[in-house]
Write an enzyme that holds these catalytic residues in place. Structure first.
Site, PDB file in Angstrom:
ATOM      1  N   SER A 144     -10.128  -0.658   7.044  1.00 38.01           N
ATOM      2  CA  SER A 144      -9.541  -0.476   5.714  1.00 38.01           C
ATOM      3  C   SER A 144      -8.816  -1.692   5.152  1.00 38.01           C
ATOM      4  CB  SER A 144      -8.583   0.715   5.720  1.00 38.01           C
ATOM      5  OG  SER A 144      -9.306   1.913   5.610  1.00 38.01           O
ATOM      6  N   SER A 176      -9.899   1.499   2.723  1.00 35.12           N
ATOM      7  CA  SER A 176      -9.009   2.263   1.851  1.00 35.12           C
ATOM      8  C   SER A 176      -7.925   1.427   1.178  1.00 35.12           C
ATOM      9  CB  SER A 176      -8.334   3.358   2.654  1.00 35.12           C
ATOM     10  OG  SER A 176      -7.460   2.806   3.634  1.00 35.12           O
ATOM     11  N   LYS A 190       0.844  -1.202   0.000  1.00 31.83           N
ATOM     12  CA  LYS A 190       0.000   0.000   0.000  1.00 31.83           C
ATOM     13  C   LYS A 190       0.881   1.255   0.000  1.00 31.83           C
ATOM     14  CE  LYS A 190      -4.031   1.927   2.505  1.00 31.83           C
ATOM     15  NZ  LYS A 190      -4.906   1.765   3.703  1.00 31.83           N
TER      16      LYS A 190
END
Lengths: 494, 493
Positions: B178, B154, B79
């Protein structure tokens, strides 16, 4: 400043001081960067003190110890749990746009410091001592030198993250003299603890003063002004006196004192508006979620308490008592930081009052001339003892001794070695002085006669003649004694 | 052999035996990315050169008999919220476009030490604020199960990459769900570890007291392997727990016989889709059939979790994001004064969701409102922690749906922040409590979209978490290959 004394005396000043002390830890408050002064701009930085995304603070254990030690020295309660908060505001020299500080649960609370002025002893309450990080420094390039109107600005973050202690006093101070005494005493405590070099001139100790006036006898505070930028204890006194006079004039004229931050202008000797606080600034304090509470163990606090050095007040009292020093002399020794050298010199055989005089006058003077810290003077305790002994036994006159001290401090050797090397040894040999004494009596027969006639002061001219003849090396006491022996007819050589 | 289809545990064996090389595995991953990426858009940056160089180094060391890490040669999607030294790290935001951190995050260091091969940095909602990946400043990512739907967020990019079989492992972060919510929406295993188990050093902060890095994988075993590699104490993070990661693999296959499983009564209510309810109920029934003692429990204050979260997280973010001011790094939009430069930079650099949360947080922390909002939310947080403690007196784990819905369509909730916030209604309480939770795929709804079961455990209860998930995984045999109408498989075919 036109207030008439009788009008001005209707008001009393209420003063509280906020003092920032830059700690001398090896590394910064929340990262491993060096705290050394100087260095290329931004050379002592890392992701943490630059506020790079993702970086996290880790508390400097030594800084916490320093805070606890200062708190203990000021008689504060040490909080078993204290917390770091974030103080949020935007400023370019603050890397995260928040300062990690302490808010409602500081590490030290409720202490006091006793000060002495000509008016006597006075206790000033300490509200709190808390830890925080310093900011960077902005350099505004352009004609104004201020951020507004600058062509561009540069920021040096070497100072960002340096650990600071903020010591907040109660509004217990009533005069410039008390404020100066408070700052001087606090500085002495900090120096005794060895937690900072506490140099006001260099900013490693900074003092802001909150000053307001109120009619004598009233208990409600007046509107206060906060004055910044005093770079010496003397400036603090001048700024407070100025501000008291300014506010007195306003009150007498029936005008309001505005709550604001004012800047002390050293050269002009005045304060001027820096910024007006129309509303209380909202720093949106909240506990820093990146840090866990500080929870010093009781045993750790006890150990730090037990290891505290002798504090200035106790040291002054002890120097006076143990060594028979006058109080003033003891206070000066402690204030200039020369008590340890004094005690070692006494241990090495120096006469206490003599040693204190040499240190407080000649040694401090020598350091001041060089802009040096008196505590760093290159004088061995044994050498000071030797110097006082030389004066006491007549080997050196005071005047010669001063010259010898300069040479000793210049690294030329011990006092006796220097005196011998330079031929400065006082002539205390009766035989060596007899000729000079006789010559003086011959050449100044009139003066000799006046002495015999009862004018004792006339002997000065005879002594002076001997000293001149020996180029200052004669022992004045011995010369005096020899002259009197001759003049009293014990052995006048006639 | 299709190396892209292999899970991390299998690749470890193949690489360890010398059956395949790290370069071959990495190349297969990069090739797969080349094929899927135009449809899924999971990556902000594919790091081909760096990945192949690392793989070649692993192969060289392997050949020379030198040590290699426990994840040697396994491709991983990272990420873009974790700092990588010298490699652009944007956090999904214009304000950090082209930002190259001067250092590696602790997790990145540990991944390197484990010799996992980072093949790219993945898309995300800006500063991890969002539940759909649509808040990325750059482009939305699509769900490999239905390319017109969101992958969740997310950590949508990392999840979509693993779901697309670009890499068997992904790293996400979870502040309010997330990792778990996108894992549920994409049919994967996603874990939010105990707060403090994985170092946050180098994780770009959203809400510091809630953020936690965690693994994303197609199998429970892979997730455990990855967590073991990234977890453990880090002195650079003051909130890092000073003890090693619990042993996650020893009891992995111990089954659930005799374990007490609590079904959270409050997590079965409004807004839950029937398809989600059906699959979750079926999975819970299987736990009972496997010998678990299934009971109903109550978390009476959990219903206030979303409200508390949307005060605490924005408050912390309003302060954490202050540093993006154009002075030192990232975007700068010039202005006549420093204040104007800062204001313009932030106006241009932040998206609307970030601005909304910064404003909410600034308000909640303001003098006069602090007690009513931030302090009150912290009190709710304490109540929720006590609720969990009470529940764990009767249970070993708790279960609930991960998300009340399956993947929704792109744009469907973009205009309605409140509907979007409710995506995390079941996941937020574990963040507030600092406790671990995992999402496990337990089947698909009638539309063929995956459904996730959330398993929650007490602080540092990761071992039992993985044990329950592994037992259910073995029983349900969910196939993580995205299939069906408009799926990646259909488009690629």
């Amino acid at each position: 400043m036109t207030a008439l004394p009788e009008q001005a005396s209707r008001y009393e000043a209420v003063i509280g001081l906020e003092v920032h002390v830059e700690l001398n830890t090896r590394t910064k408050m929340f990262c491993g960067c060096a705290t050394d002064f100087g260095g290329q701009p931004n050379s002592r930085t890392c992701p943490v003190c630059l506020g790079q995304p993702g970086s996290l603070p880790v508390v400097n254990r030594r800084a916490v110890e320093s805070a606890i030690r200062l708190g203990l020295a000021l008689g504060c309660d040490i909080a078993p749990v204290s917390q770091f908060h974030r103080k949020n505001y935007f400023y370019p020299d603050m890397p995260k746009n928040y300062q990690i500080s302490q808010y409602d649960v500081p590490i030290c609370l409720r202490g006091s410091l006793t000060i002495t002025t000509a008016a006597g002893e006075h206790r000033v309450g300490i509200t709190r001592v808390h830890m925080e990080e310093d900011t960077g420094k902005s350099l505004h390039v352009g004609t104004s030198g201020r951020i507004h109107g600058a062509d561009y600005s540069l920021v040096d973050y070497n100072r960002a993250g340096i650990p600071l202690l903020e010591v907040v006093s109660e509004p217990d101070i009533r005069s410039a003299a008390q404020a100066q005494s408070y700052l001087s005493e606090l500085r002495a405590v900090v120096l005794a603890l060895g937690i900072s070099d506490a140099k006001l001139e260099e900013g490693s100790m900074r003092c802001d003063a909150n000053i307001s006036l109120r009619p004598v006898g009233h208990t409600v505070f007046g509107t206060r002004a906060e004055v910044k930028n005093m770079n010496s204890i003397r400036s603090l006194g001048r700024a407070i006196d100025y501000e008291i006079a300014r506010q007195t004039d306003l009150l007498i004229a029936g005008e309001p004192v505005v709550q604001e931050t004012r800047h002390w202008n050293e050269d002009a000797g005045t304060t001027s508006t820096l910024r007006v606080k129309e509303t209380t600034e909202d720093y949106r304090y909240f506990p820093d979620p990146d840090l866990i509470p500080i929870t010093p163990a009781a045993a750790q606090v006890d150990a730090l308490r037990a290891a505290l050095p002798e504090l200035p007040a106790a040291q002054r009292a002890r120097l006076a008592q143990d060594h028979g020093l006058p109080r003033e002399q003891a206070a000066t020794l402690v204030a200039v930081g020369l008590a340890p050298l004094f005690e070692r010199a006494v241990a090495a055989g120096a006469a206490p009052v003599d040693a204190a005089n040499w240190l407080n006058n000649e040694v401090v003077g020598w350091a001041n001339e060089r802009g040096a810290d008196p505590t760093g003077v290159p004088l061995a305790p044994g050498d000071l003892a030797e110097l006082t002994a030389c004066v006491a036994d007549g080997t050196l006159s005071k005047k010669l001794a001063r010259e010898v001290l300069d040479a000793v401090l210049a690294g030329e050797g011990s006092p006796r070695a220097v005196a011998a090397e330079r031929g400065l040894v006082q002539i205390s040999d009766t035989g060596a002085l007899t000729a000079a004494v006789d010559a003086a009596l011959r050449e100044h027969a009139d003066a000799a006669q006046r002495v015999r006639d009862g004018n004792d002061k006339a002997i000065g001219a005879l002594v002076g003649a001997v000293m001149k003849a020996t180029r200052g090396k004669a022992n004045p006491a011995l010369v005096n004694q020899l002259l009197r022996e001759r003049l009293s007819g014990v052995d006048d050589g006639r | 052999m299709d190396l892209s289809a292999c899970d991390a545990a299998t690749l470890r064996t193949l690489l360890g035996n010398g059956d395949v090389s790290a370069v071959e595995v990495t190349q297969a991953s990069l090739d797969r990315i080349g094929a899927t990426e135009p449809h899924v858009k999971a990556f902000l940056r594919v790091l081909d050169e760096q990945a192949l160089a690392h793989a070649a180094d692993i192969d060289r060391r392997h050949a020379a008999g030198e040590p290699v890490g426990p994840l040697a040669g396994v491709p991983l999607a990272l990420k873009d919220i974790l700092c990588t030294a010298g490699v652009e790290t944007t956090c999904g935001s214009r304000i950090l476009e082209h930002y190259r951190p001067p250092y590696d995050a602790a997790v990145v260091e540990r991944l390197r030490a484990a010799d996992a091969v980072v093949v790219g940095k993945t898309n995300m909602d800006e500063f991890a604020m969002g539940s759909s990946c649509e808040n990325s400043a750059f482009f939305p990512t699509r769900n490999p199960w239905d390319l017109d739907r969101v992958p969740g967020g997310s950590s949508g990019g990392s999840v979509a990459a693993v779901a697309a079989f670009d890499a068997p492992l992904g790293i996400g972060t979870d502040t309010g769900g997330s990792i778990r919510q996108p894992a549920a929406l994409c049919g994967l295993v996603g874990v939010k570890p105990t707060y403090g188990l994985v170092s946050r050093y180098g994780l770009i902060a959203f809400a510091s007291s809630l953020d936690q890095v965690g693994p994303i994988a197609r199998t429970v075993t892979d997730a455990a392997l990855l967590l073991a590699a990234i977890g453990g104490h880090d002195p650079r993070d003051s909130t890092s727990i000073p003890q090693p990661v619990p042993d996650l693999t020893a009891a992995l296959d111990a089954g659930v016989d005799g374990l007490r499983v609590g079904v959270v009564r409050e997590f079965t209510g409004d807004g839950m889709e029937p398809g989600v309810r059906a699959r979750v109920d079926a999975a819970i029934a299987r736990l009972g059939a496997l010998g678990a003692d299934v009971v109903e429990v109550s978390l009476p204050h959990a219903g206030y979790g979303v409200s508390a979260y949307y005060l605490i997280a924005p408050s912390e973010c309003s302060s954490n994001l202050s540093r993006y001011d154009g002075v030192r790094y990232g975007l700068r939009v010039d202005g006549a004064t420093t204040e104007e430069m800062m204001a313009r930079t932030r106006a241009a650099g932040f998206g609307s969701e970030v601005k909304r949360r910064v404003m909410i947080g600034t308000y909640a922390l303001s003098a006069g409102y602090y007690d009513a909002y931030y302090a009150q939310a912290q009190r709710v947080r304490t109540l929720i922690i006590r609720d969990f403690e009470a529940a764990y007196e009767h249970c070993d784990v708790l279960v609930s749906p991960t998300s009340p819905t399956t993947a929704f369509r792109l744009g469907e909730r973009a205009a309605d922040p409140l509907a979007m916030y409710l995506s995390d209604i079941y996941t937020i309480p574990s963040n507030l409590a600092g406790a671990p939770a995992l999402s496990l795929p337990v089947g698909t709804d009638d539309a063929g979209l995956p459904v996730g079961l959330q398993v929650m455990a007490p602080v540092l209860g990761e071992a039992v978490l993985f044990r329950v998930a592994r037992a259910l995984e073995a029983d349900l045999r969910f196939d993580a290959t995205p299939t069906g109408r408009n799926s990646l498989a259909e488009v690629l075919a």
